[in-house]
Design a protein around this motif. Sequence first.
Motif, PDB file in Angstrom:
ATOM      1  N   TYR A 128       0.854  -1.196   0.000  1.00  0.00           N
ATOM      2  CA  TYR A 128       0.000   0.000   0.000  1.00  0.00           C
ATOM      3  C   TYR A 128       0.881   1.234   0.000  1.00  0.00           C
ATOM      4  CZ  TYR A 128       1.190   0.242   4.957  1.00  0.00           C
ATOM      5  OH  TYR A 128       1.875   0.343   6.133  1.00  0.00           O
ATOM      6  N   GLU A 129       0.253   2.384  -0.139  1.00  0.00           N
ATOM      7  CA  GLU A 129       0.968   3.647  -0.063  1.00  0.00           C
ATOM      8  C   GLU A 129       0.752   4.270   1.296  1.00  0.00           C
ATOM      9  OE1 GLU A 129       0.220   6.881  -2.785  1.00  0.00           O
ATOM     10  OE2 GLU A 129       1.097   5.702  -4.416  1.00  0.00           O
ATOM     11  N   ASP A 130       1.799   4.658   1.970  1.00  0.00           N
ATOM     12  CA  ASP A 130       1.593   5.271   3.287  1.00  0.00           C
ATOM     13  C   ASP A 130       1.349   6.772   3.141  1.00  0.00           C
ATOM     14  OD1 ASP A 130       4.009   6.557   2.992  1.00  0.00           O
ATOM     15  OD2 ASP A 130       5.067   5.388   4.515  1.00  0.00           O
ATOM     16  N   GLU A 131       1.286   7.477   4.274  1.00  0.00           N
ATOM     17  CA  GLU A 131       0.901   8.894   4.216  1.00  0.00           C
ATOM     18  C   GLU A 131       1.907   9.745   3.462  1.00  0.00           C
ATOM     19  OE1 GLU A 131       1.711   7.173   6.916  1.00  0.00           O
ATOM     20  OE2 GLU A 131       2.765   8.384   8.425  1.00  0.00           O
ATOM     21  N   HIS A 132       3.148   9.278   3.360  1.00  0.00           N
ATOM     22  CA  HIS A 132       4.149  10.027   2.601  1.00  0.00           C
ATOM     23  C   HIS A 132       4.249   9.536   1.160  1.00  0.00           C
ATOM     24  CE1 HIS A 132       5.411  12.093   6.203  1.00  0.00           C
ATOM     25  NE2 HIS A 132       5.510  10.950   6.832  1.00  0.00           N
ATOM     26  N   ALA A 133       3.247   8.774   0.759  1.00  0.00           N
ATOM     27  CA  ALA A 133       3.184   8.202  -0.580  1.00  0.00           C
ATOM     28  C   ALA A 133       4.337   7.239  -0.848  1.00  0.00           C
ATOM     29  CB  ALA A 133       3.137   9.300  -1.655  1.00  0.00           C
ATOM     30  N   ASN A 134       4.897   6.682   0.216  1.00  0.00           N
ATOM     31  CA  ASN A 134       5.893   5.615   0.025  1.00  0.00           C
ATOM     32  C   ASN A 134       5.166   4.334  -0.312  1.00  0.00           C
ATOM     33  OD1 ASN A 134       8.071   7.272   1.012  1.00  0.00           O
ATOM     34  ND2 ASN A 134       7.320   6.853   3.100  1.00  0.00           N
ATOM     35  N   ASN A 135       5.792   3.526  -1.166  1.00  0.00           N
ATOM     36  CA  ASN A 135       5.284   2.179  -1.373  1.00  0.00           C
ATOM     37  C   ASN A 135       5.725   1.322  -0.202  1.00  0.00           C
ATOM     38  OD1 ASN A 135       3.984   2.339  -3.880  1.00  0.00           O
ATOM     39  ND2 ASN A 135       5.959   2.323  -4.937  1.00  0.00           N
ATOM     40  N   VAL A 136       4.765   0.721   0.471  1.00  0.00           N
ATOM     41  CA  VAL A 136       5.107  -0.143   1.595  1.00  0.00           C
ATOM     42  C   VAL A 136       4.703  -1.573   1.252  1.00  0.00           C
ATOM     43  CG1 VAL A 136       4.809  -0.552   4.067  1.00  0.00           C
ATOM     44  CG2 VAL A 136       4.597   1.774   3.162  1.00  0.00           C
ATOM     45  N   ASP A 137       5.602  -2.514   1.546  1.00  0.00           N
ATOM     46  CA  ASP A 137       5.255  -3.929   1.415  1.00  0.00           C
ATOM     47  C   ASP A 137       5.306  -4.551   2.793  1.00  0.00           C
ATOM     48  OD1 ASP A 137       5.147  -4.323  -1.527  1.00  0.00           O
ATOM     49  OD2 ASP A 137       7.220  -3.628  -1.399  1.00  0.00           O
ATOM     50  N   LEU A 138       4.239  -5.224   3.163  1.00  0.00           N
ATOM     51  CA  LEU A 138       4.264  -5.953   4.431  1.00  0.00           C
ATOM     52  C   LEU A 138       4.536  -7.417   4.113  1.00  0.00           C
ATOM     53  CD1 LEU A 138       3.650  -5.723   7.571  1.00  0.00           C
ATOM     54  CD2 LEU A 138       1.449  -6.751   6.986  1.00  0.00           C
ATOM     55  N   ILE A 139       5.607  -7.955   4.698  1.00  0.00           N
ATOM     56  CA  ILE A 139       5.887  -9.370   4.447  1.00  0.00           C
ATOM     57  C   ILE A 139       5.854 -10.149   5.755  1.00  0.00           C
ATOM     58  CG2 ILE A 139       7.298  -8.866   2.413  1.00  0.00           C
ATOM     59  CD1 ILE A 139       9.762  -9.521   4.127  1.00  0.00           C
ATOM     60  N   SER A 140       5.560 -11.431   5.640  1.00  0.00           N
ATOM     61  CA  SER A 140       5.554 -12.280   6.835  1.00  0.00           C
ATOM     62  C   SER A 140       6.613 -13.355   6.665  1.00  0.00           C
ATOM     63  CB  SER A 140       4.185 -12.931   7.015  1.00  0.00           C
ATOM     64  OG  SER A 140       3.917 -13.782   5.920  1.00  0.00           O
ATOM     65  N   PHE A 141       7.131 -13.831   7.767  1.00  0.00           N
ATOM     66  CA  PHE A 141       8.093 -14.942   7.750  1.00  0.00           C
ATOM     67  C   PHE A 141       7.342 -16.242   7.507  1.00  0.00           C
ATOM     68  CE2 PHE A 141      11.969 -13.313  10.055  1.00  0.00           C
ATOM     69  CZ  PHE A 141      11.519 -12.017  10.232  1.00  0.00           C
ATOM     70  N   HIS A 142       7.968 -17.132   6.802  1.00  0.00           N
ATOM     71  CA  HIS A 142       7.437 -18.490   6.809  1.00  0.00           C
ATOM     72  C   HIS A 142       7.617 -19.033   8.216  1.00  0.00           C
ATOM     73  CE1 HIS A 142       8.134 -18.892   2.220  1.00  0.00           C
ATOM     74  NE2 HIS A 142       6.953 -18.375   2.503  1.00  0.00           N
ATOM     75  N   ARG A 143       6.648 -19.789   8.673  1.00  0.00           N
ATOM     76  CA  ARG A 143       6.681 -20.294  10.039  1.00  0.00           C
ATOM     77  C   ARG A 143       7.941 -21.144  10.292  1.00  0.00           C
ATOM     78  NH1 ARG A 143       3.092 -22.670  14.123  1.00  0.00           N
ATOM     79  NH2 ARG A 143       1.282 -21.619  13.322  1.00  0.00           N
ATOM     80  N   GLY A 144       8.596 -20.834  11.389  1.00  0.00           N
ATOM     81  CA  GLY A 144       9.762 -21.622  11.782  1.00  0.00           C
ATOM     82  C   GLY A 144      11.010 -21.334  10.969  1.00  0.00           C
ATOM     83  N   GLU A 145      11.024 -20.213  10.267  1.00  0.00           N
ATOM     84  CA  GLU A 145      12.161 -19.871   9.409  1.00  0.00           C
ATOM     85  C   GLU A 145      13.344 -19.376  10.246  1.00  0.00           C
ATOM     86  OE1 GLU A 145      13.841 -20.387   6.520  1.00  0.00           O
ATOM     87  OE2 GLU A 145      11.791 -20.283   5.729  1.00  0.00           O
ATOM     88  N   THR A 146      14.550 -19.652   9.779  1.00  0.00           N
ATOM     89  CA  THR A 146      15.732 -19.080  10.443  1.00  0.00           C
ATOM     90  C   THR A 146      16.464 -18.104   9.534  1.00  0.00           C
ATOM     91  OG1 THR A 146      17.037 -20.960   9.730  1.00  0.00           O
ATOM     92  CG2 THR A 146      16.178 -21.043  11.986  1.00  0.00           C
ATOM     93  N   ASP A 147      16.087 -18.085   8.247  1.00  0.00           N
ATOM     94  CA  ASP A 147      16.732 -17.167   7.310  1.00  0.00           C
ATOM     95  C   ASP A 147      15.684 -16.429   6.495  1.00  0.00           C
ATOM     96  OD1 ASP A 147      19.737 -17.973   7.386  1.00  0.00           O
ATOM     97  OD2 ASP A 147      18.597 -19.854   7.360  1.00  0.00           O
ATOM     98  N   LEU A 148      15.874 -15.143   6.382  1.00  0.00           N
ATOM     99  CA  LEU A 148      14.960 -14.346   5.572  1.00  0.00           C
ATOM    100  C   LEU A 148      15.805 -13.433   4.692  1.00  0.00           C
ATOM    101  CD1 LEU A 148      11.862 -13.487   5.241  1.00  0.00           C
ATOM    102  CD2 LEU A 148      12.510 -11.519   6.613  1.00  0.00           C
ATOM    103  N   THR A 149      15.523 -13.471   3.408  1.00  0.00           N
ATOM    104  CA  THR A 149      16.294 -12.631   2.493  1.00  0.00           C
ATOM    105  C   THR A 149      15.354 -11.775   1.661  1.00  0.00           C
ATOM    106  OG1 THR A 149      17.999 -14.322   2.365  1.00  0.00           O
ATOM    107  CG2 THR A 149      18.023 -12.646   0.648  1.00  0.00           C
ATOM    108  N   VAL A 150      15.653 -10.497   1.604  1.00  0.00           N
ATOM    109  CA  VAL A 150      14.877  -9.568   0.772  1.00  0.00           C
ATOM    110  C   VAL A 150      15.819  -9.085  -0.327  1.00  0.00           C
ATOM    111  CG1 VAL A 150      13.614  -7.406   0.700  1.00  0.00           C
ATOM    112  CG2 VAL A 150      13.497  -8.846   2.752  1.00  0.00           C
ATOM    113  N   ARG A 151      15.462  -9.411  -1.551  1.00  0.00           N
ATOM    114  CA  ARG A 151      16.337  -9.119  -2.690  1.00  0.00           C
ATOM    115  C   ARG A 151      15.651  -8.088  -3.585  1.00  0.00           C
ATOM    116  NH1 ARG A 151      20.184 -12.877  -3.834  1.00  0.00           N
ATOM    117  NH2 ARG A 151      19.093 -14.488  -2.665  1.00  0.00           N
ATOM    118  N   CYS A 152      16.210  -6.880  -3.636  1.00  0.00           N
ATOM    119  CA  CYS A 152      15.654  -5.846  -4.504  1.00  0.00           C
ATOM    120  C   CYS A 152      16.602  -5.635  -5.670  1.00  0.00           C
ATOM    121  CB  CYS A 152      15.533  -4.508  -3.783  1.00  0.00           C
ATOM    122  SG  CYS A 152      14.648  -4.585  -2.254  1.00  0.00           S
ATOM    123  N   SER A 153      16.037  -5.475  -6.842  1.00  0.00           N
ATOM    124  CA  SER A 153      16.906  -5.149  -7.963  1.00  0.00           C
ATOM    125  C   SER A 153      16.120  -4.385  -8.996  1.00  0.00           C
ATOM    126  CB  SER A 153      17.477  -6.431  -8.574  1.00  0.00           C
ATOM    127  OG  SER A 153      16.424  -7.273  -8.961  1.00  0.00           O
ATOM    128  N   GLY A 154      16.809  -3.525  -9.717  1.00  0.00           N
ATOM    129  CA  GLY A 154      16.126  -2.778 -10.750  1.00  0.00           C
ATOM    130  C   GLY A 154      16.990  -1.696 -11.354  1.00  0.00           C
TER     131      GLY A 154
END
Lengths: 265, 475, 313
Positions: free
Chosen positions: A52-78
């Motif tokens: 969604y877009e927040d009050e400053h018009a930023n694009n916000v993504d809400l992500i959840s962990f897979h249950r019982g995960e020990t590693d989380l990686t967020v990969r942005c590219s463009g």
Amino acid sequence: MRLRISHVTSYTYEEPVPYGLQQLRLRPKSRPNQTVLDWKIEIEGGKLEVGYEDEHANNVDLISFHRGETDLTVRCSGEVEVTDAHGIIGPHQGFVPLWLFQRQTTLTQVGPEMQKLVDALPKADQGLPQLHALMNHVLDSIPYSTDQTATDLSAEMVIYAGQGVCQDHTHVFLAAARALGYPARYVSGYLMMEGQTEQNASHAWAEAHVQGIGWVGFDVSNAISPDDRYVRVATGLDYGGAAPVQGLHFGQGREQMQVALQVQQ
Amino acid sequence: MVDKKPTFDEMNRADGSPRDTYARYSQWLENQDTARLNAKSAEAEALFRLTGITFNVYGMEEADERLIPFDLVPRIISANEWRTLAKGIEQRVRALNAFLYDIYHNQEIIRAGRLPAEMIANNEAFLPQMIGVAPPGNVYTHIVGTDLVRTGPDEFFVLEDNARTPSGVSYMLENRETMLHMFPELFSQIKVQPVSQYPRALRRSLRACAPPACTGMPTVAVLTPGIHNSAYYEHAFLADQMDAELVEGHDLRVVDGRVAMRTTNGYEPIDVLYRRVDDDFLDPLNFNPDSMLGVPGIMDIYRAGGITIANAPGTGISDDKAIYSYMPDIVEFYTGEKALLKNVPTWRCSEPEALKYVLDNLPELVVKEVHGSGGYGMLVGPAASKKEIEDFRAKLIAKPAGYIAQPTLALSTVPILTEAGLAPRHVDLRPYVLVSPDGIDITPGGLTRVALNEGSLIVNSSQGGGTKDTWVLEE
Amino acid sequence: MLGKTAGGLFWMFRYLERTENTARMLDAGLRIALTRSAAAESEWKSIITATGLRKEYEERHGSFTGPKIIDFLLRDKQNPGSTMAAVVNARNNARLVRTALTRELWEAVNESYMVLKDVLAHPITDRELPGVLQTIRQHAAIVRGTLAGTMLRNDIYDFARIGTFFERADNTARTLDVKYYILLPSVRHVGSPADNVQWEAILRSVSSVRAYQSVHHGDTDPRSIAEFLILDRRSPRSLAFCYDKIVSNLGYLSKANAAASASMEQANTLNAMFQERDIDAIFTQGLHEFTQCFLRESFRLGQQIEQDYRFTE
């Protein structure tokens, strides 16, 4: 200038995380002088819940962990095309009233140290000259240094420490600019540093609102106004409002974060 | 500026004869024996205890569940009086919602110079995260409790617009049930407009505000801080009556882009959440990170259209006591009409001239905290000691913007039953208003709160207040 | 239904059952204390042992004397098995699941809380005790009757029943486990009058004296007592009876919930302990071993139910 960006943030946890959420502000938007040609976010160890877009018009993504995960990686590219506008963003847009940007936050509260810094500001004309003077004054008073290990220092503490990184500089600048009556905001984004592809962290700088001109950027750490090497990703009243990642997770184990960032032409 | 008029008693004229509204009731009452009524009173108390209509006192053992005293003399309002009131309330609530939409969007009212920007800018109740958020149907205050007081035959004033999470509606409903149970014969003699439809109306109203992500029949749930909350009884009561789940923060989490509740069969999405948890505690990811009562990420889901939160976060900006003083302007600005219901004249102590007046006249004024509630942190000048007044003076000088002052109104009285027979006591009235895209629904009557101590003007249950059943007569 | 509600119902009914069980045990102990003062102390000891709180009791009270025991079992808030603690816990759970209960059922639970809070406000003397125990039993009966008379036979009812029988089976098994040695064949041939009293006390503490006598025509012998309390499906306090109920109620629930197969399987396995088995086989295995095994498995089943029906996350 066309910039190619790859930004990987990895989290490792000592113990499996039964449940966790992260709010990402990692999606740059096209705007005057900045065109996002291509951008994607890939998540390993979790999934996208909503965007969604927040009050400053930023694009916000809400992500959840897979249950019982020990590693989380967020990969942005463009790829983002940027033109040099000497730091000028232009007139204020959106519903957020300008006065909100004059509100100090817990990270920008003015204390005695800040008052001294503002009092010692060399005389300059209101508007751009004064803000440029402020930028240089902050960097003179607080040299850039990565020695400081504490994060989330308030502006007051940063002055007390006497050195800081871009986030610290930005908070000091915001606090002082607001104290002087300017609406000001925090910007998180990317900077292509000359002659090096690997960057050790994403960048932060400030924007202040000047009557008649609108928003203007000030990169205190580099003592310049942003040019075509800067990609704006998110804005907020301070780091907390514009942070690339803001999270919360259940479970006991410690969290370790690693960032791999490349910005190149 | 003390109101020197004699107190208006709603039941009896100055000569002791009953007013028309109370004529039939008075006739019935005359034939009752005080001892029998007192016995009924005890019976009512036992009934309330058994039902568990108690409120917990914070920090106390379970032994300290208290009853809000119930007085069995009803407060009666004529159909005509009610029609006028209801019109005024509807107008006001419409304006509140238009105001909230405006404040979180273009702020036209500030641009138009009708409300100073500082009133919002310096207000803790303004929630930046709500900027640009348009809740389903543009309804911000799904449930409002408008506090009214009366000073004369046709003189009603709005004392407060409770637009956050007004409580007490379960008392309105249980008081009527109790009266029906104890005095069925009265209701066959006197035609009273029913209130028992409220839970159904509430459900209908909440369902009409389903979020874009809702498919099919909207699922409604009530969010409570838990069994130790002082209003837990009401939360359970409303959930039960609406046939909705009663959930706590730890029953909920973000699943597949929705806020979902943990059922025995897995997680099921909630469409509309009637929350009885304050804004600050609603979401530890977005607000107070220490909150154990909320749901991390609910604001993200809300902003993405995955859930409706009732009342919307940030509605507090419309009902604090400083904004209150602008309500006549606010009503006029958004409805284009003069406000039908009067405001109590209010001095904003943030304004130097007003502050001076207030300081000069403290013994005659009521001074309230801008963000206070529950009757705490206020000064009732005429009832206060010299020392209390001087203590308050110091507080006022230290933080003028935190206070407003009002004249001491001669609140109307309605008799209560005492051991010695009937005795007049001051009352107020909180009607309950439901707002949905389908319209505004006001339950006839509301909750009458009564100051049980002789001469007292404070009706809050935490400070010696009780309640009465409120009757609006049929046409 | 919310997972929390299922858990609240399960525990509400476990506590309600516990309220009454504690009263029964106290009743049995009192009987021995009155009739055979020499045996009183060991009787009180075994009752405290059966509650699983012997260590806590000894630390706080030391000796096993009547007034201390009575207070510990009826009023001690730190003893989760005490009648008052169980009533408070039952009511708190009832408040938690208020929306799942009929008004009548909630009021019955609330009233029993109000009455017992009043009755147990001060220490109970020997003379008052029979009356107090009577009050406890009466209120338990009212709650049970209201459940039967006003609640729909749906998943809410299933969890209520499972909680009740789970606690009851647990209680019966603990009582047996504490007293197993007096039921052993090696002791049986002694057959002294003391043993007769002890045997009867076992029955009394699970409220089954009359039931047993009408089935066994007045003869009291340990083998048939054990059989009655473990295998006899006519006895509402036998393990077999309780597991019949648990299996059928879990059966209704698991039909609507495919993910809940593990608890169903475990309950079936447990139930098989009482199928096609006679008391001699149990004695051959060892009564103590049998009850220990049962208590262990029942604990596991409790955990599995909690997990399958998502009482907590």
